[in-house]
Design a protein around this motif. Structure first.
Motif, short mmCIF file in Angstrom:
data_model
loop_
_atom_site.label_atom_id
_atom_site.label_comp_id
_atom_site.label_asym_id
_atom_site.label_seq_id
_atom_site.Cartn_x
_atom_site.Cartn_y
_atom_site.Cartn_z
N ARG A 280 -0.97 0.58 3.61
CA ARG A 280 -0.39 -0.70 3.17
C ARG A 280 -0.36 -1.75 4.28
O ARG A 280 -0.24 -2.94 4.01
CB ARG A 280 1.01 -0.45 2.62
CG ARG A 280 0.97 0.39 1.34
CD ARG A 280 2.32 0.70 0.78
NE ARG A 280 2.20 1.61 -0.36
CZ ARG A 280 3.22 2.08 -1.05
NH1 ARG A 280 4.46 1.75 -0.70
NH2 ARG A 280 3.02 2.90 -2.05
N ASP A 281 -0.45 -1.31 5.53
CA ASP A 281 -0.53 -2.27 6.63
C ASP A 281 -1.99 -2.52 7.04
O ASP A 281 -2.27 -3.04 8.11
CB ASP A 281 0.28 -1.79 7.83
CG ASP A 281 -0.27 -0.48 8.42
OD1 ASP A 281 -1.26 0.06 7.87
OD2 ASP A 281 0.30 0.00 9.41
N ASN A 282 -2.92 -2.11 6.14
CA ASN A 282 -4.37 -2.33 6.30
C ASN A 282 -5.02 -1.47 7.38
O ASN A 282 -6.18 -1.71 7.73
CB ASN A 282 -4.67 -3.81 6.58
CG ASN A 282 -4.41 -4.68 5.36
OD1 ASN A 282 -4.65 -4.26 4.24
ND2 ASN A 282 -3.90 -5.88 5.59
N SER A 346 2.13 6.72 1.81
CA SER A 346 2.79 6.22 3.01
C SER A 346 3.89 7.17 3.50
O SER A 346 3.99 7.44 4.70
CB SER A 346 3.36 4.82 2.76
OG SER A 346 4.31 4.85 1.71
#
Length: 424
Positions: A280-282, A346
């Motif tokens: 999600r933070d790439n 995650s």
């Protein structure tokens, strides 16, 4: 669907064939390709028709031929299924013995509105004595490869007309994979994301990487592992991770065809399957499903340093299949007890469990291209589609509750010290 709850029976179908592979048909890309083929055939017919018309055109009073206005194109018959519809392709069978169970590739339709998998196959290609044990679907809709007992074969998508409509079909391709004939049983097949590279790993430990579709050899490593169990490309196609039946995994730099890192397993870990996913933070994360003495674990790896990040035990039973959603948010695990488990990528927390999704081992898992659904297949001849539902938050998140408590404590001490006005 609550954890442990049995899913709708209409999403489960049995097709009479033990399945070893499952995938979603890339129908959006396939539809565009089929339409282009139809347009090309239509243009050829129109050109031939125009040539015939020109040779038989009537003459005007001066003896010159008269060109007729081109007629409007004939109305098209009802198109095939809309690009938003969903199809799964399954492969398996009874092998070479006289079990009476066919070896076949099966295509089934899934309807989201009713959450129903078609009771009868949309298409079924029987393969005689050849068992399609592993399968890789071309991401751009060109077809699919199946690993038979001793060779690999390529199959193509097709559409057939039936009752004024077109049905999706699969057929044997004229394309032969000469470099994958008489190579023994292949246990892992993988295309990269842009479909330009194919990797194949064999039971005898051989790893082959080819440019696709030219089949130009990039790598041919005889002893990559004692036996190649799984393969996966990074999203940019630069790296390929290979897992063997035992020992560490290996990271290959595809352009240079060299090993750039080793991924050591723990003393009680047997690496089973691997997939890349965008977090999600790439950042890009490598996930490896591992079998341990306690059941199944997920191990994550940094893809810059190739260092191990964390490991978490997620299921009590042994892992028999594994995959990652295209959006990178979810992991799917199938177990030897027939359960399907969906895990948040995650936090590695269990988000959904389908108990006894199948009566036998879950042999294959695949998320739909929009990550809305998960198909699972089993040796019990069944296929099931599970809809992915967002995990509901029944109340405030734990960190918000802690923050409120800390603020309340801080306000109390400030008031005791006279630093906070008394509003009473």
């Amino acid at each position: 669907m609550a954890n442990g709850q049995s899913p709708d029976s209409s999403a489960l179908q049995k097709y009479g064939i033990p399945f070893y592979s499952a995938a979603w048909v890339p129908y959006k890309e396939l539809k565009s390709k089929l339409q282009s083929d139809d347009q090309a055939r239509s243009d050829d017919k129109r050109e031939d028709s125009n040539k015939e018309s020109a040779t038989s055109a009537p003459a005007d009073k001066d003896g010159d031929s008269v060109d007729k206005e081109p007629s409007a194109a004939e109305p098209q018959k009802a198109d095939g299924p809309a690009a938003s519809e969903y199809y799964v392709v399954l492969a398996g069978g009874g092998g070479e013995g006289r079990s009476g169970i066919a070896n076949a590739i099966v295509v089934a339709h899934f309807d989201f509105a009713s959450s129903t998998l078609s009771p009868q196959p949309v298409a079924k290609l029987v393969l005689g004595s050849e068992l399609p044990y592993r399968m890789a679907v071309h991401p751009k809709g060109d077809g699919l490869i199946c690993a038979m007992q001793n060779s690999c074969r390529f199959f193509e998508w097709d559409e057939i007309e039936e009752s004024e409509t077109r049905k999706l079909d699969v057929k044997v391709s004229d394309k032969t994979l000469d470099l994958l004939q008489d190579v023994g049983q292949q246990l892992a097949l993988a295309y990269d994301t842009d479909s330009s590279t194919l990797a194949v790993g064999g039971e005898e430990g051989n790893l082959r990487i080819f440019k696709w579709p030219s089949m130009e050899v990039i790598l041919n490593e005889d002893q990559a592992h004692s036996s190649v169990k799984d393969l996966c490309f990074s999203p940019d196609g630069k790296f390929l991770v290979s897992l063997g039946s035992r020992g560490p995994g290996r990271v290959w730099d595809v352009p240079s065809a060299k090993v750039v890192a080793s991924l050591p397993n723990g003393s009680d870990e047997v690496f089973f399957s691997c997939r890349f996913a965008q977090s999600r933070d790439n950042s890009l994360i490598l996930y490896i499903a591992a079998i341990t003495g306690k059941g199944g674990s997920i191990v994550t790896w940094n893809t810059s340093s190739w260092k191990r990040l964390r490991s978490k035990h997620v299921v009590r039973d042994s892992i028999s299949s594994f995959n990652v959603s295209p959006d990178g948010r979810l992991l799917a695990i199938g177990t030897t007890q027939g359960d399907v488990v969906v895990v948040d990528s995650s936090k590695l927390g269990v988000q959904m469990v389908v108990r006894k999704a199948h009566l036998g081992f879950v042999t294959a898992l695949a998320f739909s291209h929009d990550s809305r659904a998960l198909v699972s297949a089993s040796m019990d001849s069944s296929a099931r589609v599970t809809l992915i539902k967002e995990k509901k938050n029944g109340g405030l998140s734990w960190w918000i509750i802690i923050l409120i408590i800390l603020l309340a404590i801080l306000a109390y001490f400030l008031k005791e010290e006279g630093l906070l006005p008394d509003f009473d």
